[in-house]
Motif scaffolding. Structure first.
Motif, short mmCIF file in Angstrom:
data_model
loop_
_atom_site.label_atom_id
_atom_site.label_comp_id
_atom_site.label_asym_id
_atom_site.label_seq_id
_atom_site.Cartn_x
_atom_site.Cartn_y
_atom_site.Cartn_z
N ALA A 19 0.83 -1.21 0.00
CA ALA A 19 0.00 0.00 0.00
C ALA A 19 0.87 1.26 0.00
O ALA A 19 0.58 2.22 -0.73
CB ALA A 19 -0.94 0.00 1.20
N VAL A 20 1.94 1.25 0.78
CA VAL A 20 2.85 2.40 0.82
C VAL A 20 3.54 2.58 -0.53
O VAL A 20 3.64 3.70 -1.05
CB VAL A 20 3.87 2.25 1.97
N VAL A 21 4.03 1.49 -1.10
CA VAL A 21 4.70 1.58 -2.40
C VAL A 21 3.72 2.02 -3.48
O VAL A 21 4.07 2.83 -4.34
CB VAL A 21 5.37 0.24 -2.76
N ALA A 22 2.49 1.52 -3.44
CA ALA A 22 1.49 1.91 -4.43
C ALA A 22 1.19 3.41 -4.35
O ALA A 22 0.97 4.06 -5.38
CB ALA A 22 0.21 1.10 -4.23
N ALA A 23 1.18 3.95 -3.14
CA ALA A 23 0.90 5.37 -2.97
C ALA A 23 2.09 6.23 -3.40
O ALA A 23 1.91 7.33 -3.94
CB ALA A 23 0.55 5.66 -1.52
N ALA A 24 3.30 5.74 -3.20
CA ALA A 24 4.50 6.54 -3.49
C ALA A 24 5.02 6.38 -4.91
O ALA A 24 5.68 7.29 -5.43
CB ALA A 24 5.60 6.16 -2.50
N ALA A 25 4.75 5.27 -5.56
CA ALA A 25 5.35 4.97 -6.87
C ALA A 25 5.07 6.03 -7.93
O ALA A 25 6.00 6.41 -8.65
CB ALA A 25 4.90 3.60 -7.35
N PRO A 26 3.85 6.53 -8.07
CA PRO A 26 3.63 7.54 -9.12
C PRO A 26 4.41 8.83 -8.91
O PRO A 26 4.68 9.55 -9.86
CB PRO A 26 2.12 7.81 -9.05
N PHE A 27 4.79 9.12 -7.67
CA PHE A 27 5.55 10.33 -7.40
C PHE A 27 7.06 10.12 -7.53
O PHE A 27 7.79 11.06 -7.80
CB PHE A 27 5.24 10.84 -5.98
N VAL A 29 8.60 7.43 -9.48
CA VAL A 29 8.93 6.99 -10.83
C VAL A 29 8.05 7.75 -11.82
O VAL A 29 6.83 7.79 -11.66
CB VAL A 29 8.70 5.46 -10.98
N ASP A 30 8.66 8.34 -12.82
CA ASP A 30 7.90 9.17 -13.77
C ASP A 30 7.22 8.33 -14.84
O ASP A 30 7.68 7.25 -15.20
CB ASP A 30 8.85 10.15 -14.47
N GLY A 31 6.12 8.83 -15.31
CA GLY A 31 5.46 8.28 -16.48
C GLY A 31 4.63 7.04 -16.22
O GLY A 31 4.16 6.78 -15.11
N ALA A 32 4.48 6.28 -17.30
CA ALA A 32 3.61 5.10 -17.27
C ALA A 32 4.17 4.02 -16.35
O ALA A 32 3.40 3.25 -15.77
CB ALA A 32 3.45 4.54 -18.67
N GLN A 33 5.47 3.95 -16.20
CA GLN A 33 6.05 2.93 -15.33
C GLN A 33 5.65 3.16 -13.87
O GLN A 33 5.36 2.22 -13.15
CB GLN A 33 7.57 2.92 -15.45
N GLY A 34 5.60 4.39 -13.43
CA GLY A 34 5.18 4.70 -12.08
C GLY A 34 3.72 4.37 -11.85
O GLY A 34 3.34 3.84 -10.80
N ILE A 35 2.90 4.66 -12.85
CA ILE A 35 1.47 4.36 -12.73
C ILE A 35 1.25 2.85 -12.71
O ILE A 35 0.49 2.33 -11.90
CB ILE A 35 0.69 5.03 -13.87
N ALA A 36 1.94 2.13 -13.60
CA ALA A 36 1.81 0.68 -13.65
C ALA A 36 2.29 0.03 -12.36
O ALA A 36 1.68 -0.92 -11.86
CB ALA A 36 2.57 0.12 -14.84
N THR A 37 3.38 0.54 -11.81
CA THR A 37 3.88 0.02 -10.54
C THR A 37 2.87 0.26 -9.43
O THR A 37 2.61 -0.62 -8.61
CB THR A 37 5.23 0.68 -10.19
N GLY A 38 2.31 1.44 -9.38
CA GLY A 38 1.31 1.76 -8.37
C GLY A 38 0.08 0.88 -8.47
O GLY A 38 -0.43 0.39 -7.46
N VAL A 39 -0.37 0.64 -9.69
CA VAL A 39 -1.55 -0.21 -9.88
C VAL A 39 -1.23 -1.65 -9.49
O VAL A 39 -2.02 -2.30 -8.79
CB VAL A 39 -2.04 -0.12 -11.34
N GLY A 40 -0.08 -2.15 -9.91
CA GLY A 40 0.29 -3.53 -9.58
C GLY A 40 0.44 -3.75 -8.09
O GLY A 40 -0.07 -4.74 -7.54
N MET A 41 1.11 -2.84 -7.42
CA MET A 41 1.27 -2.96 -5.98
C MET A 41 -0.06 -2.79 -5.26
O MET A 41 -0.31 -3.42 -4.23
CB MET A 41 2.28 -1.93 -5.46
N GLY A 42 -0.92 -1.94 -5.79
CA GLY A 42 -2.24 -1.78 -5.20
C GLY A 42 -3.08 -3.05 -5.29
O GLY A 42 -3.79 -3.39 -4.35
N VAL A 43 -2.95 -3.75 -6.40
CA VAL A 43 -3.68 -5.01 -6.55
C VAL A 43 -3.19 -6.05 -5.55
O VAL A 43 -3.99 -6.75 -4.92
CB VAL A 43 -3.55 -5.54 -8.00
#
Length: 61
Positions: A19-27, A29-43
């Protein structure tokens, strides 16, 4: 291995850490990789939370 992954402390760790990584990843890591990481960790975090809730409901019944 299944007994280890379904133990209560491991599920809490998976839930909180992901949950912490999902919240922090978009900030961090830039771009689509940060969003994808956040979504994956959130799942993964939601999966651990659902396992904790199922286990809680099974103990209450």
């Amino acid at each position: 291995m299944k007994a280890l992954l379904s133990s209560r402390p491991v599920l809490w760790f998976l839930f909180l850490f992901n949950a912490v990584v999902a919240a922090a990843a978009p900030f961090v890591v830039d771009g689509a990789q940060g969003i994808a990481t956040g979504v994956g960790m959130g799942v993964v975090s939601l999966g651990a939370a659902s396992a904790l809730m199922r286990r809680r409901n099974a103990n209450a019944a």
